[in-house]
Design an enzyme around this catalytic site. Structure first.
Site, mmCIF file in Angstrom:
data_model
loop_
_atom_site.group_PDB
_atom_site.id
_atom_site.type_symbol
_atom_site.label_atom_id
_atom_site.label_comp_id
_atom_site.label_asym_id
_atom_site.label_seq_id
_atom_site.Cartn_x
_atom_site.Cartn_y
_atom_site.Cartn_z
ATOM 1 N N ASN A 169 0.798 -1.240 0.000
ATOM 2 C CA ASN A 169 0.000 0.000 0.000
ATOM 3 C C ASN A 169 0.828 1.287 0.000
ATOM 4 O O ASN A 169 0.336 2.331 -0.406
ATOM 5 C CB ASN A 169 -1.039 -0.006 1.126
ATOM 6 C CG ASN A 169 -0.425 -0.068 2.495
ATOM 7 O OD1 ASN A 169 0.734 -0.444 2.647
ATOM 8 N ND2 ASN A 169 -1.181 0.299 3.495
ATOM 9 N N GLU A 265 5.845 -3.948 11.741
ATOM 10 C CA GLU A 265 4.687 -3.036 11.725
ATOM 11 C C GLU A 265 3.576 -3.778 11.019
ATOM 12 O O GLU A 265 3.605 -3.942 9.802
ATOM 13 C CB GLU A 265 5.046 -1.742 10.993
ATOM 14 C CG GLU A 265 6.073 -0.883 11.707
ATOM 15 C CD GLU A 265 5.594 -0.344 13.046
ATOM 16 O OE1 GLU A 265 4.380 -0.289 13.280
ATOM 17 O OE2 GLU A 265 6.448 0.009 13.873
ATOM 18 N N CYS A 299 -3.020 0.852 7.048
ATOM 19 C CA CYS A 299 -3.050 0.174 8.349
ATOM 20 C C CYS A 299 -3.701 1.074 9.379
ATOM 21 O O CYS A 299 -4.272 0.604 10.349
ATOM 22 C CB CYS A 299 -1.649 -0.227 8.770
ATOM 23 S SG CYS A 299 -0.542 1.155 8.885
HETATM 24 N N1 LIG Z 1 1.488 -1.243 10.811
HETATM 25 C C1 LIG Z 1 1.906 -0.731 9.687
HETATM 26 O O1 LIG Z 1 2.780 0.132 9.645
HETATM 27 C C2 LIG Z 1 1.333 -1.168 8.389
HETATM 28 C C3 LIG Z 1 0.698 -2.391 8.255
HETATM 29 N N2 LIG Z 1 0.212 -2.781 7.051
HETATM 30 C C4 LIG Z 1 -0.525 -4.031 6.971
HETATM 31 O O2 LIG Z 1 -0.127 -4.735 5.803
HETATM 32 C C5 LIG Z 1 -1.216 -5.486 5.298
HETATM 33 C C6 LIG Z 1 -1.394 -5.214 3.825
HETATM 34 O O3 LIG Z 1 -0.194 -5.322 3.142
HETATM 35 P P1 LIG Z 1 0.188 -6.628 2.291
HETATM 36 O O4 LIG Z 1 1.272 -6.223 1.360
HETATM 37 O O5 LIG Z 1 -1.042 -7.231 1.739
HETATM 38 O O6 LIG Z 1 0.750 -7.562 3.431
HETATM 39 P P2 LIG Z 1 1.466 -8.995 3.283
HETATM 40 O O7 LIG Z 1 1.711 -9.453 4.678
HETATM 41 O O8 LIG Z 1 0.723 -9.875 2.392
HETATM 42 O O9 LIG Z 1 2.853 -8.669 2.553
HETATM 43 C C7 LIG Z 1 3.767 -7.775 3.079
HETATM 44 C C8 LIG Z 1 5.124 -8.041 2.475
HETATM 45 O O10 LIG Z 1 5.593 -9.320 2.914
HETATM 46 C C9 LIG Z 1 5.965 -10.107 1.785
HETATM 47 N N3 LIG Z 1 5.818 -11.512 2.126
HETATM 48 C C10 LIG Z 1 4.699 -12.258 2.129
HETATM 49 N N4 LIG Z 1 5.000 -13.515 2.536
HETATM 50 C C11 LIG Z 1 6.329 -13.545 2.800
HETATM 51 C C12 LIG Z 1 7.240 -14.539 3.236
HETATM 52 N N5 LIG Z 1 6.851 -15.771 3.517
HETATM 53 N N6 LIG Z 1 8.534 -14.222 3.381
HETATM 54 C C13 LIG Z 1 8.969 -12.976 3.097
HETATM 55 N N7 LIG Z 1 8.160 -11.982 2.678
HETATM 56 C C14 LIG Z 1 6.855 -12.263 2.537
HETATM 57 C C15 LIG Z 1 5.039 -9.610 0.697
HETATM 58 O O11 LIG Z 1 5.526 -9.998 -0.567
HETATM 59 P P3 LIG Z 1 4.498 -10.365 -1.761
HETATM 60 O O12 LIG Z 1 3.775 -9.117 -2.080
HETATM 61 O O13 LIG Z 1 5.391 -10.827 -2.837
HETATM 62 O O14 LIG Z 1 3.579 -11.415 -1.221
HETATM 63 C C16 LIG Z 1 5.121 -8.119 0.947
HETATM 64 O O15 LIG Z 1 6.338 -7.600 0.472
HETATM 65 C C17 LIG Z 1 -2.409 -5.073 6.119
HETATM 66 O O16 LIG Z 1 -2.659 -6.030 7.101
HETATM 67 C C18 LIG Z 1 -1.958 -3.775 6.767
HETATM 68 O O17 LIG Z 1 -2.635 -3.465 7.951
HETATM 69 C C19 LIG Z 1 0.361 -2.011 5.942
HETATM 70 C C20 LIG Z 1 0.991 -0.811 6.028
HETATM 71 C C21 LIG Z 1 1.475 -0.267 7.257
HETATM 72 O O1 LIG Z 2 0.681 1.650 5.411
HETATM 73 C C1 LIG Z 2 -0.050 2.309 6.073
HETATM 74 O O2 LIG Z 2 -1.216 2.056 6.139
HETATM 75 C C2 LIG Z 2 0.591 3.511 6.616
HETATM 76 O O3 LIG Z 2 1.565 3.181 7.522
HETATM 77 C C3 LIG Z 2 -0.365 4.522 7.074
HETATM 78 O O4 LIG Z 2 0.218 5.711 6.818
HETATM 79 P P1 LIG Z 2 -0.684 7.021 6.853
HETATM 80 O O5 LIG Z 2 -1.433 6.983 8.147
HETATM 81 O O6 LIG Z 2 0.304 8.125 6.801
HETATM 82 O O7 LIG Z 2 -1.577 6.929 5.683
#
Ligand SMILES: NC(=O)C1=CN([C@@H]2O[C@H](COP(=O)(O)OP(=O)(O)OC[C@H]3O[C@@H](n4cnc5c(N)ncnc54)[C@H](OP(=O)(O)O)[C@@H]3O)[C@@H](O)[C@H]2O)C=CC1
Ligand SMILES: O=C(O)[C@H](O)COP(=O)(O)O
Length: 497
Positions: A169, A265, A299
């Site tokens: 994202n 995170e 997130c």
């Molecule tokens: N707390 C925070 O700061 C934030 C949290 N999020 C959370 O992230 C989620 C959405 O993001 P999303 O990208 O779908 O999350 P994912 O957990 O699906 O993927 C995150 C990253 O991990 C990689 N990945 C997946 N499986 C593995 C593995 N087995 N080993 C190594 N790397 C792996 C993915 O690669 P690939 O794409 O190739 O699968 C991607 O680069 C939501 O739950 C959101 O809340 C998002 C932003 C900020």
């Molecule tokens: O990936 C996310 O969702 C971000 O960490 C949130 O960032 P923002 O609150 O600045 O949109």
């Protein structure tokens, strides 16, 4: 346009290369990973799929390059980072174009992400200069039984090789939030981009290349995670993992990781608590901004509203009036609501909505979906037995639970597996502080929706929402460890003025 001008170097035919030893390369695997355009549902980009051998070589180079980089004067490291920021802002259009095409980020927000990332790098360079230039000096005689004959100097030293894994994202911003702190503190970085967002990350990486960092210091490996995810995250050369993504992925990686520092995170079920004395209009505006921006794929998006019964009707009707005005469509048109990242994500969101509907919740708008495009939806009268009361939709769907007391809302928030951010709306600052203290989340916002930024604020989750704390300063500190040198004097010495 992606892959044109200076970015041609990242492309071979229609396949984007991986970055190692200061060069863009095609993997010997001959395999590719496909990136789908969320708007059309069709493949748009291909990235090369690295092999184990190539990953081993990347780590070897990263280890060697780090030793030299740690001996590069801090002001020079900072200068190079500032250079990246300039290059990135200069090329904001092609970078933003990738974000629009592969994660369906609305065009204006995509540009904002790039500019914000340049600013983050600049701030990191400046903050790093300050943090890394300071150490600590201790003397031995305050501790019982000691004379002043030991002088202890401590400073911050890099960890080594940082493995950075960002989510789809914010593929650019959440990459630089890891790379910047890693580099300013003297570490090397290996980045594994998200598949959706890989080409944006590759373009961002090329800006680091153009700035002229030493070979091997930063690398970008594109892989099939189902095949090489574990190989990468458990690699013995990795000295720290900085990961942002879903809880299940993050927790699985944490359990397998070697004994190294982890910055995790993860997901959130960010709660908005609206008390009976709240400014209801302001709460409604914040539900719109906090819940529907980027179709709820943040997130920090508002993912559950807990409204006191006395104001719930007014709040729901204000939000409904605003939802009716949202534009829905492709990111290229800068629509408010854009397609969610994948078909599986859209199916998951639909499942949550149907579960709530079957169990008696009221859908305030008609359920409407075309492909990955889901129309914005407020779901009223949600009850705790419904999945959407607890699960993270990551889509433009917001549940409202009606509560009788603030304590009921706090209990709901604290019973969640997530603990990223929460917020409370009230005009009474004393009540706000009591709620903030009682809410078990990494951050509580008073009278505003949850948000990560500004990027130098501490950002952390508790329970399944993460380990450690992000934000520029905390990431800089997290990517270092303390090294001490003790000068043992042959006799006690007390400094005189
Ligand atoms: N707390 C925070 O700061 C934030 C949290 N999020 C959370 O992230 C989620 C959405 O993001 P999303 O990208 O779908 O999350 P994912 O957990 O699906 O993927 C995150 C990253 O991990 C990689 N990945 C997946 N499986 C593995 C593995 N087995 N080993 C190594 N790397 C792996 C993915 O690669 P690939 O794409 O190739 O699968 C991607 O680069 C939501 O739950 C959101 O809340 C998002 C932003 C900020
Ligand atoms: O990936 C996310 O969702 C971000 O960490 C949130 O960032 P923002 O609150 O600045 O949109």
């Amino acid at each position: 346009m992606a892959g044109t001008g200076v970015f041609k170097a990242c492309l071979d035919g229609d396949v984007y290369k991986y970055y190692a030893d200061g060069d863009w390369k095609m993997s010997s695997s001959g395999k590719t990973v496909s990136v789908t355009n969320p708007t059309t549902g069709k493949p748009i980009y291909k990235v090369t799929a690295c092999t184990q051998d190539e990953i081993n070589k990347v780590f070897q180079s990263a280890k060697a390059a780090q030793k030299l980089w740690a001996k590069t004067p801090l002001y020079k490291r900072a200068e190079m980072l500032h250079k990246v920021s300039v290059i990135m802002k200069e090329h904001k259009s092609p970078l933003a174009d990738c974000l629009v095409k592969e994660v369906a980020k609305p065009a204006k927000d995509a540009v904002t992400e790039v500019v914000r990332s340049g600013d983050l790098i600049d701030y990191t360079a400046e903050e790093g200069i300050r943090i890394m230039s300071e150490g600590k000096f201790l003397v031995s005689d305050p501790f019982p039984g000691n004379e002043r004959n030991k002088l202890c100097l401590s400073s911050k030293v890099p960890l080594g090789v940082i493995l950075a894994i960002p989510p789809f994202n914010y593929p650019i911003n959440l990459s630089v939030s890891k790379i910047g702190p890693a580099l300013i503190t003297g570490n090397s970085v290996v980045i594994k981009p998200p598949t959706q967002g890989a080409v944006s990350t590759i373009h961002m990486m090329h800006c680091f290349h153009l700035a002229g960092f030493p070979k091997g210091l930063i690398s970008c490996v594109t892989i099939k995670v189902s095949e090489l995810g574990d190989f990468l995250t458990t690699h013995p050369a990795v000295n720290c993992i900085s990961f942002t993504g879903g809880c299940d992925t993050g927790i699985a990686i944490s359990k397998k990781a070697n004994m190294i520092p982890l910055q995790m995170e993860l997901g959130g079920k960010d709660t908005m608590l609206v008390l009976d004395d709240a400014d209801v209009e302001s709460a409604a505006v914040n539900i719109m901004k906090g819940g529907f921006a980027f179709s709820g794929q943040r997130c920090t998006a508002v993912k559950v509203v807990l409204a006191m019964e006395s104001i719930a009707d007014a709040l729901v009707s204000k939000v409904n009036a605003k939802v009716a005005k949202l534009s829905v469509g492709p990111p290229e048109n800068d629509c408010d609501i854009v397609p969610v990242v994948s078909e599986s994500s859209a199916n998951f969101i639909e499942g949550l909505v149907m579960d709530a509907k079957q169990k008696g919740a009221k859908l305030c708008q008609e359920w409407k979906r075309e492909g990955n495009l889901i129309w914005p939806l407020l779901i009223d009268h949600v009850k705790p037995d419904m999945r959407i009361a607890w699960e993270e939709p990551f889509g433009p769907v917001i549940p409202v639970l009606r509560i009788k007391t603030a304590e009921e809302g706090i209990n709901h928030c604290n019973s969640s597996r997530y603990g990223l951010q929460g917020c409370v709306f009230t005009k009474d600052v004393n009540k706000a502080m009591l709620v903030s203290d009682a809410m078990e989340t990494g951050t509580v916002q008073i009278n505003a929706a949850p948000a990560r930024g500004p990027d130098h604020f501490p950002f952390q989750g508790i329970r399944d929402s993460g380990i450690g704390s992000q934000g520029v300063t905390n990431s800089i500190n997290m990517m270092t460890k303390i090294k001490t040198t003790v000068i043992n004097l042959p006799q006690p010495s007390y400094t005189m003025a």
